[in-house]
Write an enzyme that holds these catalytic residues in place. Structure first.
Site, short mmCIF file in Angstrom:
data_model
loop_
_atom_site.label_atom_id
_atom_site.label_comp_id
_atom_site.label_asym_id
_atom_site.label_seq_id
_atom_site.Cartn_x
_atom_site.Cartn_y
_atom_site.Cartn_z
N THR A 145 0.76 -1.17 0.02
CA THR A 145 -0.09 -0.10 -0.18
C THR A 145 0.82 1.28 0.01
O THR A 145 1.79 1.40 0.72
CB THR A 145 -0.91 0.12 1.43
N SER A 187 -2.76 3.33 10.46
CA SER A 187 -3.72 2.35 10.92
C SER A 187 -3.04 0.84 11.37
O SER A 187 -2.05 0.87 10.93
CB SER A 187 -4.93 1.92 10.10
N TYR A 189 -4.01 -2.05 10.21
CA TYR A 189 -3.95 -2.35 8.90
C TYR A 189 -2.64 -1.94 8.29
O TYR A 189 -1.83 -2.95 7.47
CB TYR A 189 -5.23 -2.25 7.93
N HIS A 190 -2.58 -0.70 8.00
CA HIS A 190 -1.35 -0.19 7.01
C HIS A 190 -0.16 -0.80 7.89
O HIS A 190 0.83 -0.69 7.31
CB HIS A 190 -1.56 1.51 7.13
N LYS A 193 1.35 -3.85 6.71
CA LYS A 193 2.03 -3.68 5.59
C LYS A 193 3.40 -3.15 5.56
O LYS A 193 4.39 -3.78 4.80
CB LYS A 193 1.39 -2.63 4.34
#
Ligand code: NAD
Ligand code: USQ
Length: 405
Positions: A145, A187, A189-190, A193
């Protein structure tokens, strides 16, 4: 080429599997259907009526004569089966989409934080460990991302993954080093990554695995040339407050006369790419692998950057929609600048679909056509980044919190 697509039932994975199959590649999808289960958890459905994976694959065979095979497998927890499958299939490439990808979902509760970390990090490590254990020379292409870089208005064009830094040694000499661009996730989620990046750097250094990490921006659009071939192949369209991404949400909102929900001032600038370009980029990545021994190839997968308020104004002009500035449930800069290099994929032959070309088509072909399937109560973003934000804005996200407490 033989290509295994992990997460090939999802929003990006399904059209990519079809596109690669159309190009003549032999495709095997592995997916645990967790995304469909999350729809059940959140009590929302894709705006488009997606078919079961077996109907999708049967339709693909009927329409094109091509065969895609599928196995239900949890990449994060079923290591032995994953290893056996990779050993048996001996793919040339593995494309890895199989992660929990929604930032709001990852921030809903401690359960969702732990699920996202366990799922995403174990999935990535399992694939890498399995490639090493098989001893096969498999090129791994991962969907990362743009959010790994963060949104802090650095004032320069973000490079493709690496940064040259200069340090002063004890003797006063200047020493240069190339490092991964510093991570700045917004976040949980990020954050997964950014950890994935370290797995890649390590396995690449230690085991010389060939890896391409595609730092993708926000994907918009629904259909691709292949998913349009038959209604049974239709792709998913997420519009809810957790999984719906900003531009697709605005398009859907304009189609049902719902005010466009701009978080805060709308000064946030983000990177965008159309789904048709996503599938093309993955094709370019698998057909242009890094050489043996080459460091992880990082490509920024975006075609344009836009301020959210500019996007909202553009859609309002085209459709007559109204705009509402709602309190931002996230902890993020109210405004930022963003410029990012994307020469890697352009040099390989990517020809970008621009936003203006496809916007109205998307509103009428998808959002208006399926408007009756929309549950308006699922539109507000109810996942707050901190307790304090939840308290100030009123936390109406109790349902899922209760389910997992
Ligand atoms: P999605 O949720 O629609 O698809 C992910 C798929 O992976 C789903 O079908 C899900 O069932 C599967 N999956 C998840 N965990 C799994 C596991 N442990 N084992 C097997 N299958 C599993 O998401 P998407 O929008 O298609 O995103 C795919 C990838 O692209 C993600 O890694 C995401 O981070 C990245 N990405 C997406 C966007 C976007 O705007 N959609 C933008 C940038 C990057
Ligand atoms: N936003 C609004 N209104 C909305 C929804 C979102 O203003 O109704 C704002 C958010 O506050 C944020 C921006 O729009 O500032 C982007 O939000 P998003 O949900 O569209 O995108 P994001 O959470 O960043 O995540 C999505 C994908 C993720 C991918 C990422 C790419 O879900 O998988 O990694 O885009 S990027 O943004 O480049 O990091």
């Amino acid at each position: 080429m033989k290509v295994v697509v992990l997460g090939g039932d999802g929003f990006c994975g399904w059209p990519t599997a079809l596109h690669l199959s159309m190009q003549g590649h032999e495709i095997v999808i592995l997916d645990n259907l967790s995304r469909r289960n999350i729809d059940n958890e959140l009590e929302v459905q894709s705006l488009t009526p997606i078919q079961s994976i077996s109907i999708r694959l049967e339709a693909w065979h009927q329409v094109t004569g091509k065969t895609i095979t599928y196995q239900r497998l949890d990449v994060a927890t079923e290591y032995d089966r994953l290893l056996q499958l990779i050993s048996d299939l001996q793919p040339d490439s593995i494309v890895h989409f199989a992660e929990q990808r929604a930032a709001p979902y990852s921030m809903k509760s401690s359960w969702h934080k732990r699920y996202t970390v366990n799922n995403n990090l174990n999935a990535t490590n399992n694939v890498l460990a399995a490639i090493v254990e098989t001893g096969l020379d498999i090129h791994l292409v991962h969907l990362g991302t743009m959010g790994v870089y963060g949104y802090s208005s650095v004032g320069v064009r973000l490079p493709e993954g690496y940064l040259t830094v200069k340090m002063t040694a004890d003797d006063g000499a200047e020493v240069e080093q190339e490092i991964l661009y510093p991570s700045n996730p917004g976040s949980i989620y990020h954050m997964t990554k950014t950890q994935d990046q370290l797995f890649f750097a390590f396995y690449n250094k230690n085991d010389e695995i060939r890896i391409t990490d595609l730092h993708q921006g926000i994907v918009w659009g629904t259909q691709t040339r292949e998913t349009r071939l038959d209604d049974r192949l239709i792709n998913r369209f997420d519009y809810d407050g957790d999984y719906g991404t900003v531009l697709n949400r605005f398009l859907m909102q304009s189609a049902i006369d719902y005010p466009l929900t701009v978080h805060g001032s709308g000064g946030q600038t983000r990177a965008f790419i159309h789904l048709q370009d996503t599938v093309r980029c993955v094709e370019l990545a698998i057909t242009n692998p890094p050489a043996a021994g080459e460091r992880v190839k990082i490509l920024n997968q975006l075609t344009e950057t836009h301020r959210l308020i500019e996007l909202a104004n553009m859609i309002a002009e085209m459709t007559g929609a109204t705009i509402e500035h709602v309190p931002n449930p996230r902890k993020e800069a109210d405004a930022n600048d963003l410029a990012a290099a994307n020469a890697g994929l352009l040099d390989l032959g990517l020809q970008p679909t621009t936003l203006r070309q496809g916007l109205l088509e998307e509103v009428t072909d998808i959002a208006k056509r399926f408007a009756a399937r929309c549950d308006r109560s699922r539109i507000p973003c109810a996942s707050h980044w901190t307790k304090q934000i939840a308290e100030t804005q009123g936390d109406d996200d109790q349902l899922t919190l209760t389910l997992h407490s």
